[in-house]
Enzyme design. Structure first.
Site, PDB file in Angstrom:
ATOM      1  N   LYS A  25       6.817 -14.030  27.001  1.00 44.52           N
ATOM      2  CA  LYS A  25       8.113 -13.645  26.408  1.00 44.52           C
ATOM      3  C   LYS A  25       8.969 -14.843  25.964  1.00 44.52           C
ATOM      4  O   LYS A  25       8.759 -15.396  24.882  1.00 44.52           O
ATOM      5  CB  LYS A  25       8.856 -12.732  27.366  1.00 44.52           C
ATOM      6  CG  LYS A  25       8.084 -11.407  27.614  1.00 44.52           C
ATOM      7  CD  LYS A  25       8.799 -10.509  28.587  1.00 44.52           C
ATOM      8  CE  LYS A  25       7.947  -9.335  29.005  1.00 44.52           C
ATOM      9  NZ  LYS A  25       7.882  -8.260  27.999  1.00 44.52           N
ATOM     10  N   ASP A  49       4.228 -13.174  38.907  1.00 43.51           N
ATOM     11  CA  ASP A  49       4.215 -12.758  37.507  1.00 43.51           C
ATOM     12  C   ASP A  49       5.646 -12.897  36.968  1.00 43.51           C
ATOM     13  O   ASP A  49       6.483 -12.009  37.168  1.00 43.51           O
ATOM     14  CB  ASP A  49       3.715 -11.312  37.375  1.00 43.51           C
ATOM     15  CG  ASP A  49       3.751 -10.848  35.931  1.00 43.51           C
ATOM     16  OD1 ASP A  49       3.256  -9.727  35.662  1.00 43.51           O
ATOM     17  OD2 ASP A  49       4.280 -11.582  35.076  1.00 43.51           O
ATOM     18  N   TYR A  78       4.545  -3.944  36.838  1.00 48.65           N
ATOM     19  CA  TYR A  78       3.607  -3.892  35.714  1.00 48.65           C
ATOM     20  C   TYR A  78       3.239  -5.323  35.356  1.00 48.65           C
ATOM     21  O   TYR A  78       4.116  -6.182  35.246  1.00 48.65           O
ATOM     22  CB  TYR A  78       4.258  -3.198  34.521  1.00 48.65           C
ATOM     23  CG  TYR A  78       3.449  -3.206  33.240  1.00 48.65           C
ATOM     24  CD1 TYR A  78       3.854  -3.958  32.132  1.00 48.65           C
ATOM     25  CD2 TYR A  78       2.270  -2.481  33.120  1.00 48.65           C
ATOM     26  CE1 TYR A  78       3.117  -3.966  30.957  1.00 48.65           C
ATOM     27  CE2 TYR A  78       1.517  -2.481  31.951  1.00 48.65           C
ATOM     28  CZ  TYR A  78       1.955  -3.229  30.867  1.00 48.65           C
ATOM     29  OH  TYR A  78       1.224  -3.232  29.704  1.00 48.65           O
TER      30      TYR A  78
END
Ligand code: KE4
Length: 434
Positions: free
Chosen positions: A273, A245, A150
């Site tokens: 994050k 990613d 994702y």
């Protein structure tokens, strides 16, 4: 055991009922709705260290940590003070600040493959912008991603996404026109032969390959070294851009991220994050020659009102300072390893088919005999047993990710005593699992 899907008259239940009147599903991000596990989401009122408290005043040991950002623990006094001090100087200017320069320099220093970086406000923005850059720099349209990974909710990436959508068992989002995904090739994670076939047949039309070098959105699934090495070779050979990613793995599996662990140099990296420490900071960056394609220097456009927000950057910079304390990642890895060993031992005592794995400060739990190496293997795990375990642990005051397809996270504040309390609770829950 909290009984999923029955009327809930708790404060959480009241808030959830109220929230659904004004917000789809009562949440601002789908995974929070507990759809995959059933029951009532917990509305968090405050958090500190390894804990947070819900609207009914119940304390939980938190193993999502805001899905990664809370790596130094919730409400760390130094992070909170940095945010307070920055806020007192103004919240947002829409003009450059020294803090953004310092953050860009720090990211480039800590992630050597990043020669230039652009700050944005979410992981979705980071990966979406990196994709557009790869297409703009190569003049090619095709992109390759992997099932179960994702990368946020940009249209061309919502194809068999692993987080959220997988939870809903809907591998492709409604509202994404076929045209937007016809250039997106979805391959199997860790399948080297398939990757080689794809490049053999269309390598010179591929703009980029985007991969979670450590997958955390189909639960924790580690890439094999061969998979990433071959990916690097094929991208180099065919002039495709390799995008790591590392929104989740960056500063989570180690100070240099997965690329340092695997010793692979991507062309572009997406971060998020941890670099925001709980505030909205993400970034994309990499080779300077590629980044020079970004407006206002080059022709690839990307922008953001709150990009590089000074208050958010203050939280991120303080977090990046704290994770560089001597031994930080050694201790973090030991914490998740202690958790994984304890959970596995408790499951074995109860003769439950269960295994667990960890890397740095992230971990995975699987109700299966073997640790999965692919999306298909992950999907074969016993989801209903995970759901029963999830609710049993929730009753015990331990909050794991509310979906079988998510990784978990520890923080520097998850002491041995906190881990041991978790294991003792797991022993009681495993014993009751049918
Ligand atoms: P955001 O747009 O949510 O900041 O980042 C998207 C993203 C990109 N890349 C990776 C590897 C990610 O893990 C994420 C977001 N991760 C999920 C956790 N499964 C965020 C939680 C949520 O969607 O609410």
């Amino acid at each position: 055991m909290s009984t999923p899907n029955l009327p809930d008259h708790s404060r959480n239940g009241e808030l959830f009922a109220r929230a659904q009147k004004t917000t789809p599903g009562g949440v601002n991000s789908p995974v929070r709705a507990f759809k995959s596990v059933g029951g009532t989401p917990r509305f968090i009122t405050r958090a500190e260290g390894p804990y947070f408290w819900d609207a009914d005043g119940k304390r939980y040991i938190d193993y999502i940590g805001s899905w990664g950002p809370a790596i130094v623990g919730h409400a760390h006094p130094e992070v909170v003070k940095a945010v307070q001090d920055a806020a007192a100087r103004g919240l947002s200017f829409g003009a450059p600040t020294e803090g953004e320069v310092l953050m860009a320099e720090e990211i480039c220093r800590l992630v050597p493959s990043i020669e230039q970086v652009r700050l944005v406000s979410s992981g979705t923005e980071a990966t979406m912008s990196a994709l557009r850059l790869a297409r703009g720099a190569t003049g090619r349209d095709k992109i390759v991603k992997f099932e179960g990974c994702y990368h946020g909710h940009a249209d061309s990436l919502l194809v068999k996404a692993g987080s959220g959508l997988l939870t809903f068992g809907n591998p492709t989002s409604a509202g994404v026109p076929e045209d937007f995904v016809k250039h997106t090739l979805v391959l199997d994670y860790n399948n080297v032969a398939q990757l080689e076939d794809a490049f053999a047949s269309m390598g010179d039309t591929i703009a980029c390959v985007i991969v979670e070098p450590v997958a955390g959105n189909m639960n924790l699934v580690k890439a094999t070294a061969e998979f990433l090495r071959r990916m690097r070779e094929l991208c180099t050979k065919h002039g495709a851009i390799l995008i790591f990613d590392e929104v989740m793995s960056g500063f989570r599996v180690g100070l240099g991220g997965a690329q340092a662990l695997y010793d692979i140099v991507p062309d572009l990296t997406a971060l998020g994050k941890v670099i925001g420490g709980g505030m909205p900071v993400a970034a994309f960056g990499g080779r300077a020659d590629l980044m020079h394609n970004m407006a206002p220097v080059g022709a690839v456009y990307q922008a953001g009102t709150l990009s590089g927000n000074p208050v958010a950057v203050a939280a991120g910079m303080t977090t990046l300072k704290l994770v560089q304390e001597p031994g930080f990642y050694t201790r973090l890895a030991a914490t998740s390893a202690r958790l994984v060993a304890g959970l596995s031992g408790a499951a074995k005592e109860a003769d439950i088919s269960f295994c667990a794995d960890s890397l740095g400060g992230m971990f995975g739990m699987y109700f299966s005999d073997d640790i999965p190496a692919s999306y298909a293997e992950m999907m074969a795990a016993d989801k209903s047993r995970f759901n029963a375990f999830f609710h049993g642990m929730l009753d015990e005051g331990v909050y794991f990710a509310p979906a079988a397809f998510e990784a978990g996270f520890v923080s520097a504040q998850h002491s041995d005593a906190v881990i041991d309390e978790t294991i003792a609770a797991a022993r009681r829950v495993f014993a009751k699992l049918d």
